[in-house]
Design an enzyme around this catalytic site. Sequence first.
Site, short mmCIF file in Angstrom:
data_model
loop_
_atom_site.label_atom_id
_atom_site.label_comp_id
_atom_site.label_asym_id
_atom_site.label_seq_id
_atom_site.Cartn_x
_atom_site.Cartn_y
_atom_site.Cartn_z
N GLU A 187 0.71 -1.33 -0.29
CA GLU A 187 -0.01 0.03 -0.01
C GLU A 187 0.69 1.18 -0.17
OE1 GLU A 187 -2.69 -0.18 3.43
OE2 GLU A 187 -3.80 -2.04 2.53
N GLU A 398 -5.07 -8.45 1.25
CA GLU A 398 -5.69 -8.17 2.59
C GLU A 398 -7.09 -7.89 2.52
OE1 GLU A 398 -3.78 -4.88 4.78
OE2 GLU A 398 -1.91 -5.63 4.42
C1 GBH Z 1 -3.75 -2.16 6.10
O1 GBH Z 1 -4.13 -0.73 5.57
C2 GBH Z 1 -2.31 -2.17 6.35
O2 GBH Z 1 -1.58 -2.92 5.29
C3 GBH Z 1 -2.35 -3.07 7.61
O3 GBH Z 1 -0.65 -2.91 7.99
C4 GBH Z 1 -3.13 -2.69 8.59
O4 GBH Z 1 -3.02 -3.20 9.96
C5 GBH Z 1 -4.55 -2.94 8.19
O5 GBH Z 1 -4.84 -2.21 7.02
C6 GBH Z 1 -5.60 -2.61 8.96
O6 GBH Z 1 -5.57 -1.02 9.05
O7 GBH Z 1 -7.26 8.25 7.71
O8 GBH Z 1 -7.67 7.51 9.68
O9 GBH Z 1 -9.73 7.61 8.16
C7 GBH Z 1 -5.50 -0.73 5.22
C8 GBH Z 1 -5.86 0.52 4.54
C9 GBH Z 1 -6.27 3.00 4.40
C10 GBH Z 1 -6.87 1.74 6.34
C11 GBH Z 1 -6.20 4.29 4.99
C12 GBH Z 1 -6.83 3.27 7.01
C13 GBH Z 1 -7.02 5.55 6.59
C14 GBH Z 1 -7.85 5.78 7.88
N1 GBH Z 1 -5.93 1.89 5.39
N2 GBH Z 1 -7.18 4.23 6.02
S1 GBH Z 1 -8.03 7.32 8.40
#
Ligand code: GBH
Length: 504
Positions: A187, A398
């Site tokens: 990502e 994922e």
């Molecule tokens: C994944 O990202 C990661 O690869 C992993 O490490 C992580 O533990 C897992 O998800 C769970 O979160 O700006 O606060 O509204 C997930 C994709 C995209 C999730 C951006 C959070 C922004 C949240 N992420 N998103 S916020």
Amino acid sequence: MVSRTVFFVIILISECGRIFAYKRKFPNNFSFGAATASYQIEGGWNASDKSENIWDDLTHNTNLVVDKTNGDVACNSYNLYKRDVEMLTELGVDFYRFSLSWSRILPTGFSEKISDDGLKYYNAIIDNLLEANVTPIVTIYHWDLPKSLQDLGGWTNPLMADYFADFSNVVFEAFGDRVKTWLTFNEPLVFCQQGYGGMGKAPALNLTGVGEYLSAHTVLKAHAKVYHLYDENFRPAQKGRISMTISGQWYEPDTDSPEDLEAALVAEQFDVGWFGHPIFSKEGDYPNAMKERIMKRSEEQGYTKSRLPEFTAEEIEYIKGTYDFLGLNHYTTYSVKANGETNFVEPSFEHDRGVKVFQEATWPSSASSWLKVVPWGFTKMLKWIRSNYANPEVMVFENGFSDNGTTDDQDRINYHRLYLNAMLDAVDSGCNITAYTVWSLMDNMEWLRGYTELFGLYRVDFNDTERKRTPKSSAFYYRDVIKDRAVEHVKNKDDDDFDISLLL
Ligand code: GBH
């Protein structure tokens, strides 16, 4: 007469049984896995000659983590990896996706000094996995840059592409005899946008409008360099495959007005398209929606050129097609509305994108504010990829749900049941999907959310020095899905063309 009635009753009962027990099969050769990332599970933050990375730095020296925790011990997988492999065997997964800690393998960040203990640790995991008949899938970079390299500018420094290639060269040489599926980056959008553009991830630089675009530019070149390195120097002998895994949320237009449709298209291009278009599209380069918008705003703001760096024609060619499959991490969906506003004065990602993004109050929630349960968005995302990138092989690396850590996690089971069905809807419509991965094998250090939002199939007792792991209900559920290679049928909203005759 009696025997005839009995006969029909038996038929009736058995038919009902078939219908109610109806399960949708996954395609032949479909594979299932579970995922983790080094910083989130390993601990051993200063074991042997490991140096500090940007997450050690952030957790030790800022107050950004909500519960003031860190990954110093985390799940202690640095010591408990054998139990992790045992859990994977209990689940019966085909593969395990994990990542490498750069500063554990190369303590200076550079490849002039390789840590024996670092190599030993990952060799042990890989060998244990293979013995247990679980295929290792390795993410080279899941967000934990050596601090020494951040001090040189991190991903905004164009030379990082070379340093990343040096690191990759080391790990291909060390592990490539046994690892046959590689992911360069996890990502990139998330760590560029939130780490350089904002403060949501390390290094939390908050340089929006410039930082995210500069870092992304280097990451795309670094990815391409490592793809070509593998392709030319390692693939002939090692015969593996390599790509990256990108995050992709679905953006649903709020209404079907042309303005909202356009806004949703723009939002998707600023998300999947940012890294997807340069690599997976026929044309390559950044999507037009990004190039045009960022150029226009930059001009309005008095910049001498676009804040989005430009690729040369050779670079576009060099990056285009650097994949053997498309890795997708998908969790949730947003609604999008056109933004009436025209006065985008601030140089920022938000203003460059210029649309209103929100989530519907009716969508079921999780422990994470951003994660709503919208399974049909997954189907649409997969169909969007099929039509925009010429139906590539998609491996879902994922998909997962957060709660507060209960072991009877029915909401997580429900999420996976719905999302697996949504994925099969996409398969039925012709998408070429070959793998599904649950995030995560076990509860772990959820970045700035610390240990407050938990995604695991296994509970980890973080108060116990032994870091005891216990299967949750969802672990048994996933085990059965994998064993049956099938999931109970649930009808999702985007499932209108579902054919009832499939039941018979
Ligand atoms: C994944 O990202 C990661 O690869 C992993 O490490 C992580 O533990 C897992 O998800 C769970 O979160 O700006 O606060 O509204 C997930 C994709 C995209 C999730 C951006 C959070 C922004 C949240 N992420 N998103 S916020």
